[in-house]
Design an enzyme around this catalytic site. Structure first.
Site, PDB file in Angstrom:
ATOM      1  CB  ILE A   1     -23.754  -7.524 -14.482  1.00  0.00           C
ATOM      2  CG1 ILE A   1     -23.592  -8.401 -15.842  1.00  0.00           C
ATOM      3  CG2 ILE A   1     -25.079  -7.378 -13.924  1.00  0.00           C
ATOM      4  CD1 ILE A   1     -23.887  -9.843 -15.582  1.00  0.00           C
TER       5      ILE A   1
ATOM      6  CG  ASP B   1     -14.637  -7.367  -7.673  1.00  0.00           C
ATOM      7  OD1 ASP B   1     -15.765  -7.454  -8.276  1.00  0.00           O
ATOM      8  OD2 ASP B   1     -13.526  -7.791  -7.687  1.00  0.00           O
TER       9      ASP B   1
ATOM     10  CB  ALA C   1     -24.846 -14.412 -10.233  1.00  0.00           C
ATOM     11  NE  ARG C   2     -23.762 -19.444 -14.961  1.00  0.00           N
ATOM     12  CZ  ARG C   2     -24.124 -18.351 -15.812  1.00  0.00           C
ATOM     13  NH1 ARG C   2     -25.198 -17.626 -15.288  1.00  0.00           N
ATOM     14  NH2 ARG C   2     -23.543 -18.321 -16.848  1.00  0.00           N
TER      15      ARG C   2
ATOM     16  CD  GLU D   1     -30.741 -22.087 -14.480  1.00  0.00           C
ATOM     17  OE1 GLU D   1     -30.427 -21.969 -15.780  1.00  0.00           O
ATOM     18  OE2 GLU D   1     -30.527 -21.240 -13.576  1.00  0.00           O
TER      19      GLU D   1
ATOM     20  CG  HIS E   1     -30.622 -18.526 -16.675  1.00  0.00           C
ATOM     21  ND1 HIS E   1     -29.966 -19.549 -16.227  1.00  0.00           N
ATOM     22  CD2 HIS E   1     -30.019 -17.441 -16.925  1.00  0.00           C
ATOM     23  CE1 HIS E   1     -28.609 -19.115 -16.251  1.00  0.00           C
ATOM     24  NE2 HIS E   1     -28.640 -17.825 -16.890  1.00  0.00           N
ATOM     25  CB  ILE E   2     -35.439 -14.128 -18.817  1.00  0.00           C
ATOM     26  CG1 ILE E   2     -35.902 -13.466 -17.586  1.00  0.00           C
ATOM     27  CG2 ILE E   2     -36.390 -15.433 -19.083  1.00  0.00           C
ATOM     28  CD1 ILE E   2     -37.116 -12.810 -17.973  1.00  0.00           C
ATOM     29  N   GLY E   3     -31.666 -13.231 -17.914  1.00  0.00           N
ATOM     30  CA  GLY E   3     -31.043 -12.301 -17.764  1.00  0.00           C
ATOM     31  C   GLY E   3     -30.535 -11.501 -19.025  1.00  0.00           C
ATOM     32  CB  ALA E   4     -28.450 -12.386 -21.712  1.00  0.00           C
TER      33      ALA E   4
END
Length: 307
Positions: free
Chosen positions: A153, A172, A230-231, A260, A278-281
Site C-alpha cells: 500500500i 520500514d 492502517a489500523r 469500530e 474503515h472504507i480503505g478497500a
C-alpha cells in the site's frame, strides 16, 4: 463437498464462482459466542474486519476438527489469532494484493481533503456559511510525504505522491527496499521529523501496541498532518486529539479507529479531522479482486492439499 462460511460478506460473482466449482457456500454472520460451534460444520471460514477469530473460538471449532482454512479478505490479520490457529493445524492467509491501490487512493484523498479544507467546508457550506477567506489551503506538490511501513500500500501511495511532485521518505523494519530510488529511506525518527504529511502503513502488533503516541507526535513538524488508513490501535487517539487541539498537528485523516464503530465523538467532530468509516478497500475494483483472490486461495488449497 467442502463447506465455506462467509461471515462478513463477499463479492457476489466470487460467491457464484465458488458454488460453480462445487463448494457449498453459506453467507451468514454469527456472534462470537456461537461461531465456534458453527465452525464445527465448515472447512473454510472467510472473514473481513467484523468477525474476530480468537483462541476460544478456535478451540470450540476444533472439538469437531473440520476447519482447515481461515481467509481474511484484506491485508491485516490482527482480528485472527494467527499463530494459535496455525499451531492447531489451521492455515491462515489473507489477500494482500487486492486492495493496495484502493487504500493508497483513500490515503491520498484524505491528504487532499485536509490540504484544501474539503472536509470542513462541506459541513459549513451546508450550514449556510460562505467562509472562503478561512480556507486558504496548501498544495501537495513540493511537500514531504513520510511513510511508516513500506509494503504494497505504501509503495502504491509513494508512486502516486511522487507523480504529484511530493518528496517521499520512508521507514520500514526490513530496511531499504530496492527498486524505489525515487524514495529516500530514513530512520523512524527522521521520517517523523521531516514529514509534512505522515501516513501509516503498519500492522497492529498487540504486544507493541501504539506506535504513534505523545512522544512520537512531539518529534513531528509543527503543523504537520497525520494519515491513518492502517489500523486504529497504532495511534493513541488521546495524544492525537491533544495535538490537534494544541495546533501541533494541522490535521488528521482517519479511516480506522481503536474501537469500530468508534464512539470518539471529539475526534469525529473535530474541524481539522477528515474521517471515513474503515472504507480503505471499499471500491468495486478492490472487492472484485479480493473475491477472485479468495476463490483462488480456496480452490488451490483443496486441489493441492492431501486432506
Amino acid at each position: 463437498m467442502y463447506r465455506v462460511l462467509i461471515t462478513d460478506g463477499m463479492e457476489a460473482k466470487a460467491v457464484e464462482k465458488l458454488r460453480s466449482l462445487g463448494y457449498e457456500v453459506v453467507e451468514q454472520y454469527y456472534e462470537p459466542e456461537v461461531l465456534g460451534e458453527v465452525l464445527q460444520e465448515f472447512d473454510v471460514l472467510v472473514v473481513r474486519s467484523a468477525t474476530k477469530v480468537r483462541k476460544n473460538i478456535i478451540d470450540k471449532a476444533l472439538e469437531k476438527p473440520r476447519l482447515k482454512l481461515i481467509i481474511r479478505g484484506g491485508v491485516g490479520v490482527d482480528n485472527i489469532d494467527v499463530a494459535y490457529a496455525m499451531e492447531r493445524g489451521i492455515k491462515v492467509t489473507n489477500t494482500p494484493n487486492a486492495s493496495s491501490a484502493s487504500v493508497a487512493e483513500l490515503a491520498l484523498a484524505h491528504m487532499f481533503a485536509l490540504a484544501r479544507f474539503v472536509n470542513i467546508s462541506n459541513v459549513t457550506m451546508r450550514d449556510g456559511k460562505w467562509e472562503k477567506k478561512k480556507y486558504e489551503g496548501i498544495e501537495l506538490a513540493g511537500k514531504t510525504l513520510g511513510l511508516i511501513g513500506f509494503g504494497r500500500i505504501a509503495r502504491e501511495l509513494a508512486k502516486k505522491a511522487s507523480a504529484l511532485g511530493m518528496k517521499v521518505v520512508y521507514y520500514d523494519i526490513v530496511g531499504k527496499i530496492e527498486g524505489y530510488d525515487c524514495c529516500e529511506y530514513c530512520s523512524f525518527e527522521d521520517v517523523l521529523k521531516r514529514a509534512d504529511f505522515l501516513s501509516l502503513h503498519i500492522p497492529l502488533d498487540k504486544q507493541k501496541g501504539t506506535i504513534i503516541g505523545k512522544d512520537e507526535i512531539a518529534l513531528m513538524k509543527e503543523g504537520a498532518y497525520l494519515i491513518n488508513c492502517a489500523r486504529g490501535g497504532v495511534v493513541c487517539e488521546e495524544a492525537l486529539l491533544e495535538a490537534l487541539n494544541s495546533g501541533k498537528l494541522a490535521g488528521a485523516g482517519i479511516d480506522v479507529f481503536v474501537e469500530e464503530p468508534t464512539k470518539n465523538e471529539a475526534l469525529l467532530s473535530h474541524r481539522n479531522v477528515s474521517v471515513t468509516p474503515h472504507i480503505g478497500a471499499q471500491t468495486i475494483e478492490a472487492q472484485t479482486r479480493i473475491g477472485e483472490e479468495i476463490v483462488n486461495i480456496i480452490d488451490d488449497f483443496f486441489r493441492n492439499s492431501v486432506i
